[in-house]
Design an enzyme around this catalytic site. Structure first.
Site, mmCIF file in Angstrom:
data_model
loop_
_atom_site.group_PDB
_atom_site.id
_atom_site.type_symbol
_atom_site.label_atom_id
_atom_site.label_comp_id
_atom_site.label_asym_id
_atom_site.label_seq_id
_atom_site.Cartn_x
_atom_site.Cartn_y
_atom_site.Cartn_z
ATOM 1 N N LYS A 1 -8.000 6.250 3.908
ATOM 2 C CA LYS A 1 -8.179 7.095 3.525
ATOM 3 C C LYS A 1 -8.067 6.622 1.454
ATOM 4 C CE LYS A 1 -3.747 5.334 1.962
ATOM 5 N NZ LYS A 1 -2.214 4.498 2.627
ATOM 6 N N LYS B 1 -10.132 1.392 3.467
ATOM 7 C CA LYS B 1 -9.025 2.027 2.295
ATOM 8 C C LYS B 1 -9.466 1.580 0.966
ATOM 9 C CE LYS B 1 -4.067 1.787 1.226
ATOM 10 N NZ LYS B 1 -2.589 0.370 1.687
HETATM 11 C C1 PBG Z 1 0.650 0.173 0.938
HETATM 12 C C2 PBG Z 1 0.762 1.559 1.331
HETATM 13 C C3 PBG Z 1 -0.153 2.617 0.528
HETATM 14 C C4 PBG Z 1 0.347 3.932 0.819
HETATM 15 C C5 PBG Z 1 0.310 3.067 2.081
HETATM 16 N N1 PBG Z 1 0.364 2.309 2.736
HETATM 17 C C6 PBG Z 1 0.048 2.611 -1.032
HETATM 18 C C7 PBG Z 1 -0.642 1.327 -2.034
HETATM 19 O O1 PBG Z 1 -1.833 0.792 -1.662
HETATM 20 O O2 PBG Z 1 -0.689 1.068 -3.155
HETATM 21 C C8 PBG Z 1 -0.759 4.897 0.240
HETATM 22 C C9 PBG Z 1 -0.092 5.911 1.376
HETATM 23 C C10 PBG Z 1 0.301 7.835 0.080
HETATM 24 O O3 PBG Z 1 0.068 7.636 -1.152
HETATM 25 O O4 PBG Z 1 0.814 8.675 0.434
HETATM 26 N N2 PBG Z 1 0.105 -0.961 1.563
#
Ligand code: PBG
Length: 327
Positions: free
Chosen positions: A251, A197
């Site tokens: 992601k 991530k």
């Molecule tokens: C938080 C989380 C995020 C997303 C999913 N879980 C945002 C972040 O890490 O700030 C983002 C998902 C998206 O942008 O569609 N743990």
């Protein structure tokens, strides 16, 4: 061997032969639908930065989930919308089995059997500062956070969550969660670890959706990955696999095709790509501006992720797409 014996265009000459030889395909069974759940009844609240996506109260979510299941979608990814007054520094509500996410999971499990339910393990929707963990001396403390994430995972499993998805990027959290699940006899709870991530600008609209947005973009670079690195993603994913993950999530999606490809080749675990909120909003807005056909561009992005090796894709328009895709 070469032209004219070889003419690459032969296999592109008609739709039927293109379809016959296509390497990658997309069906609704490949898609996971993320949903935002909020308190109340009869609520369908538009999310300004994500056209076409809503925040739903539980009763409305039940209807949506039935529609998704009947359209051949196999799993929902649930995210809670928490009001500011319910948040605190430690994100205490995350481990309360009466929170809105837990209530939604319990109700969906009862009323909509046959569709998988996944929920994030991370504290950001519940903390006043918007970080994914507990802040000690100005930074998210890894080990203190892990102990809370373990509790959160157990609470989620105990209300019926099928898949817990640690999305916090703490070191060692997958192993700690796996150990706790086994000890608590939640032996069939699946861990879909956000293996790679990246700290990404593309999460912007999501933070608005769960109301964890700040005036300036919250920097999570001490725990989320640096997008200049690819090899590190392999280390992250291998560690998660060794610690007991059952699936790996990568992601964002479209800016990580190389990572999806490398991880799918290196790991025996299925990889899910997450087309995140910013990617979705970009395509949607460009479509609305008439720059291109939105659906065609969306399919192109999702199939690119499958071509790269993703087994499934988390996509905000899963339901809309399932209408045009074969089950
Ligand atoms: C938080 C989380 C995020 C997303 C999913 N879980 C945002 C972040 O890490 O700030 C983002 C998902 C998206 O942008 O569609 N743990």
């Amino acid at each position: 061997m070469g032209y004219p014996n070889v003419r690459m265009r032969r296999l592109r000459s008609a739709r039927w032969v293109r379809d016959l030889v296509a390497e990658s395909n997309l069906s609704s069974a490949d898609l996971v639908l993320p949903v935002f759940v909020c308190e109340g009844t009869g609520v369908e609240d538009k999310i300004e930065k994500m056209p076409g996506v809503m925040r739903y109260s539980c009763d409305r979510l039940v209807e949506l989930a039935k529609g998704a299941r009947d359209a051949g979608i196999k799993m929902l990814a649930l995210f809670p919308v928490i009001e500011d007054f319910q948040k605190d520094e430690r994100g205490s509500l995350a481990i309360d089995p009466e929170n809105i996410l837990c209530k939604a999971i319990a109700r969906l499990k009862r009323e909509v059997p046959g569709i998988g339910l996944m929920a994030d393990v991370a504290l950001d929707p519940y903390t006043t500062h918007g970080h994914d963990g507990i802040v000690v001396c100005g930074d998210v403390d890894n080990d203190v956070t892990n102990s809370v994430l373990v509790e959160q995972a157990i609470v989620l499993a105990s209300v019926g969550c099928d898949v817990v998805a640690p999305s916090d990027m703490m070191d060692g959290r997958v192993g700690a969660i796996r150990f706790a699940l086994e000890s608590g006899k939640f032996v069939n709870t699946i861990i879909a670890a956000y293996g790679a991530k990246y700290a990404s600008s593309f999460y912007g609209p999501y933070r608005d959706a769960v109301k964890s947005g700040r005036e300036c973009y919250l920097d999570k670079k001490t725990y989320q990955m640096d997008y200049r690195n690819g090899a590190e993603a392999l280390s992250e994913c291998m560690l998660d696999e060794m610690e007991g993950a059952d699936m790996l999530i990568i992601k964002p999606g479209i800016v990580c095709l190389d990572i999806i490809s490398k991880v799918s080749a290196a790991s025996r675990l299925p990889v899910l790509a997450y087309q995140v909120s910013g990617e979705y909003a970009m395509l949607r807005n460009a479509g609305e501006m008439g720059l291109f056909d939105y659906r065609a561009a969306m399919l192109e992005c999702l199939i690119a992720m499958k071509r790269a090796g993703a087994r499934g894709i988390i996509c905000y328009d899963a339901l809309g797409l399932s209408e045009i895709l074969a089950a």
